[in-house]
Write a protein that holds these residues in place. Structure first.
Motif, short mmCIF file in Angstrom:
data_model
loop_
_atom_site.label_atom_id
_atom_site.label_comp_id
_atom_site.label_asym_id
_atom_site.label_seq_id
_atom_site.Cartn_x
_atom_site.Cartn_y
_atom_site.Cartn_z
N GLU A 1 -23.94 45.10 -6.31
CA GLU A 1 -25.26 45.32 -5.73
C GLU A 1 -26.24 44.30 -6.29
O GLU A 1 -26.20 43.97 -7.49
N ASN B 1 -30.41 42.47 -6.03
CA ASN B 1 -31.75 42.28 -5.51
C ASN B 1 -31.90 40.81 -5.18
O ASN B 1 -31.78 39.95 -6.05
N PRO C 1 -29.24 45.01 -10.41
CA PRO C 1 -29.97 46.25 -10.70
C PRO C 1 -29.90 46.68 -12.17
O PRO C 1 -30.86 47.23 -12.70
N ASP D 1 -39.54 54.79 -4.77
CA ASP D 1 -39.39 55.37 -3.44
C ASP D 1 -38.41 56.54 -3.46
O ASP D 1 -38.72 57.64 -2.97
N THR D 2 -37.22 56.30 -4.01
CA THR D 2 -36.21 57.37 -4.13
C THR D 2 -35.50 57.24 -5.47
O THR D 2 -35.49 56.16 -6.09
N GLU E 1 -30.16 55.77 -10.14
CA GLU E 1 -30.34 54.67 -9.19
C GLU E 1 -31.68 54.85 -8.50
O GLU E 1 -31.90 55.83 -7.79
N SER F 1 -34.66 53.33 -6.01
CA SER F 1 -35.08 52.39 -4.98
C SER F 1 -36.59 52.26 -5.09
O SER F 1 -37.32 53.26 -4.98
N THR F 2 -37.05 51.03 -5.33
CA THR F 2 -38.48 50.81 -5.55
C THR F 2 -38.97 49.66 -4.68
O THR F 2 -38.16 48.92 -4.11
N TYR F 3 -40.28 49.47 -4.60
CA TYR F 3 -40.83 48.34 -3.85
C TYR F 3 -42.12 47.86 -4.53
O TYR F 3 -42.84 48.64 -5.16
N GLU G 1 -38.08 44.99 -1.92
CA GLU G 1 -37.38 46.16 -2.44
C GLU G 1 -36.62 45.79 -3.70
O GLU G 1 -36.00 44.73 -3.77
N LEU H 1 -33.79 47.43 -6.36
CA LEU H 1 -32.87 48.49 -6.76
C LEU H 1 -32.70 48.42 -8.27
O LEU H 1 -32.48 47.34 -8.84
#
Length: 366
Positions: A239, A241, A279, A297-298, A307, A309-311, A317, A319
């Motif tokens: 994974e 970014n 990440p 975000d989540t 884990e 999830s941001t922005y 975004e 991770l």
């Protein structure tokens, strides 16, 4: 002594309808290593395996085995054996006869057949299973039977075409360890085909990442993971970014509206680039201490880490894998080291990438 066992020179494979499956493939494989051909469905990895085995002919280019051109050598005369995805075992034959099949075709004497089959079954931890019917064997045991059938002929190279794909996750992980250990005990060259990135990273000495009939990058698992050459490799291996950036100058980049110190060099001033940060290399901190300020975000709990999830304010975004929890909707800071920033040039070839890495990779800088 040349340690190369297989060499592809400018190998292309195309069909009468104009479909090109392989485009000018070049590589060398050494004896006694575990190689993985990794890529999505239709990328050409199984075609490479079939060309090595002699099941498919290259349209152009040459294939060498132990220094000899083998384009015209029939499959049954090549020192390779294949373990297929479905194992291709004979349901009407018991375990012993499945393993012995190739030896009987070669008319090996019965005493030698018995000795070699028993040795092969012992090697894959199936000693005493010779009289079992294939229908009585579990998925993992059938896999071992297929491998025993491959190694009983003492080939120089063993080809494995996604042999773990039909197994459940726990058994698949166990078989990864077993296959790697088996390869090291045998000292043979293994060429393994998979689309599973974690599998490739865990098992391989060297990985070839393929896409649309081309080798996009090759190297050790660490090289491929830490130094991906382009967006496809970075996104496909683990994974990532990935954001747009600018190489201000050697060892300094700009992305997400800020400038940062990095460890890359050898590019043009103000060149457009891609930035990769894994990440796990992002550390949660307070907004005032973060190099980046993001909104959560989540958040999911993955067992060994959270884990997130941001922005950021620009809509990028990010991770994050962290041992720390964060509140959904909260503003947090993200910190990272210069070594965590990986710079990828747009449309850089693997050859150019290697030259740049050789020229600048070992330099010390303040």
């Amino acid at each position: 002594m040349d340690n190369t066992i297989i060499r592809f020179e400018n190998v292309t494979k195309s069909y009468d309808d104009g479909t090109v499956v392989l485009k000018n493939i070049n590589f060398e494989l050494e004896r006694g290593k575990f190689y993985t051909l990794l890529g999505p469905s239709g990328c050409g990895k199984t075609t490479i395996l079939r060309i090595i085995a002699g099941f498919t002919e290259a349209s152009t280019g040459d294939v060498f085995f132990n220094g000899k051109r083998i384009n015209d050598v029939p499959a049954n005369e090549r020192q390779v054996n294949t373990v297929f995805q479905d194992y291709a075992l004979f349901p009407h034959l018991n375990v012993f006869e499945n393993v012995a099949f190739g030896l009987r075709i070669k008319k090996v004497k019965e005493a030698e057949v018995k000795e070699r089959v028993q040795e092969a079954l012992k090697f894959v931890n199936l000693a005493g299973y010779g009289s079992r019917e294939i229908s009585e064997m579990s998925g993992g045991q059938r896999q071992r039977v297929a491998i025993a059938r491959a190694i009983v002929n003492d080939p120089d190279v063993i080809l494995l075409d996604e042999p773990l794909s039909a197994l459940d996750l726990k058994l698949r992980t166990e078989m990864q360890y077993e296959l790697r250990e088996l390869q090291q005990r045998l000292g043979k060259t293994f060429i393994f085909v998979t689309h599973d990135q974690e599998e490739a990273l865990a098992m391989s000495d060297e990985i070839f990442v393929l896409s649309q009939g081309e080798i996009k990058q090759s190297g050790t698992p660490v090289d491929i993971y830490d130094e991906p050459i382009n967006r496809f490799v970075a996104d496909f291996i683990g994974e990532s970014n990935i954001v747009d950036g600018i190489m201000i100058e050697d060892y300094r980049v700009k992305f997400a509206g800020k400038e940062f110190e990095c460890v890359d060099a050898g590019m043009k001033p103000n060149e457009k680039i891609d930035i990769v940060i894994r990440p796990e290399d992002l550390e949660i901190t307070t907004p005032e201490n973060g190099k980046l300020i993001v909104t959560v975000d989540t958040q999911l709990f993955r067992g060994v880490h959270y884990e997130l999830s941001t922005y950021d304010k620009d809509g990028n975004e990010w991770l994050v894998h962290s041992l720390k929890k964060a509140e959904v909707g909260a503003e947090i800071g993200l910190d990272f080291d210069p070594e965590a920033i990986h710079v990828m040039r747009l449309n850089e070839t693997e050859e150019d990438f290697d030259k740049r890495l050789e020229a600048y990779g070992d330099e010390e800088h303040e």
